[in-house]
Design a protein around this motif. Structure first.
Motif, short mmCIF file in Angstrom:
data_model
loop_
_atom_site.label_atom_id
_atom_site.label_comp_id
_atom_site.label_asym_id
_atom_site.label_seq_id
_atom_site.Cartn_x
_atom_site.Cartn_y
_atom_site.Cartn_z
N TRP A 32 0.67 -1.10 -0.02
CA TRP A 32 0.12 -0.22 -0.03
C TRP A 32 0.85 1.16 0.16
CZ3 TRP A 32 -5.21 -0.28 -0.10
CH2 TRP A 32 -5.95 -1.47 0.08
N GLU A 53 4.23 1.72 -2.18
CA GLU A 53 4.45 0.53 -1.56
C GLU A 53 5.95 0.00 -1.19
OE1 GLU A 53 1.60 -0.25 -5.01
OE2 GLU A 53 3.49 0.99 -4.64
N ARG A 98 -4.18 5.33 4.18
CA ARG A 98 -3.85 4.15 2.99
C ARG A 98 -4.54 4.62 1.79
NH1 ARG A 98 -5.42 -2.29 4.14
NH2 ARG A 98 -7.50 -1.42 3.72
N TYR A 100 -6.41 3.74 -1.08
CA TYR A 100 -7.11 2.80 -1.73
C TYR A 100 -7.16 2.93 -3.45
CZ TYR A 100 -11.07 5.78 -1.99
OH TYR A 100 -11.98 7.00 -2.20
#
Length: 126
Positions: A32, A53, A98, A100
Motif C-alpha cells: 500500500w 508501496e 492508506r 485505496y
C-alpha cells in the motif's frame, strides 16, 4: 482489522523539528501507498506527503518540499514523517491514511485515502 495510529506530535518553536510516526497493523504495509495529511484549524484536510508501496518513490506538497522527509519501514510496519524548519503554518492535526485508489500519491487528494488514524497535533509557535 486495518488500523493506523499516529504519534510524535507536540509543541515546537518555529525552525524546530519533529518526527511523526504512523504505526500500521492489520494489513501488509508493502502493498500500500501511505500518505500524510494535515488539517489546520478551520480548514480542510490537506495532502502533505506520500510514499509508495516499496518506499522507493516519495511525493511532497510544494509547501513542505525540502523541509519534510517521508520514509517507510515495511518490516516494522511503520511510516515516518521527519519535519525540519517548521513554520507556524505547519500547525495542525496530522493524519496518515492508506491509498485505496493506487494513484493517491500522484494527487495527494484525501478522497483517495482511507483508514485514517486519530491524528496527532503539531503546534508551531512563532
Amino acid at each position: 482489522q486495518v488500523q493506523l495510529v499516529e504519534s510524535g506530535g507536540g509543541l515546537v518553536q518555529a525552525g524546530g523539528s519533529l518526527r511523526l510516526s504512523c504505526a500500521a497493523s492489520g494489513f501488509s504495509l508493502d502493498s500500500w501507498n501511505i500518505g500524510w495529511f494535515r488539517r489546520a484549524p478551520g480548514k480542510g484536510r490537506e495532502g502533505v506527503s506520500c510514499i509508495n508501496e516499496s518506499g522507493r518513490e516519495t511525493y511532497y506538497a510544494d509547501s513542505v518540499k525540502g523541509r519534510f522527509t517521508i520514509s517507510k519501514d515495511n518490516g516494522e510496519g511503520m511510516v515516518y514523517l521527519q519535519m525540519h524548519s517548521l513554520k507556524p503554518e505547519d500547525t495542525g492535526v496530522y493524519y496518515c491514511g492508506r491509498d485505496y485508489s493506487a494513484y493517491g500519491c500522484l494527487t495527494l487528494e484525501p478522497q483517495s485515502f482511507s483508514s485514517w488514524g486519530q491524528g496527532t497535533q503539531v503546534t508551531v509557535s512563532s
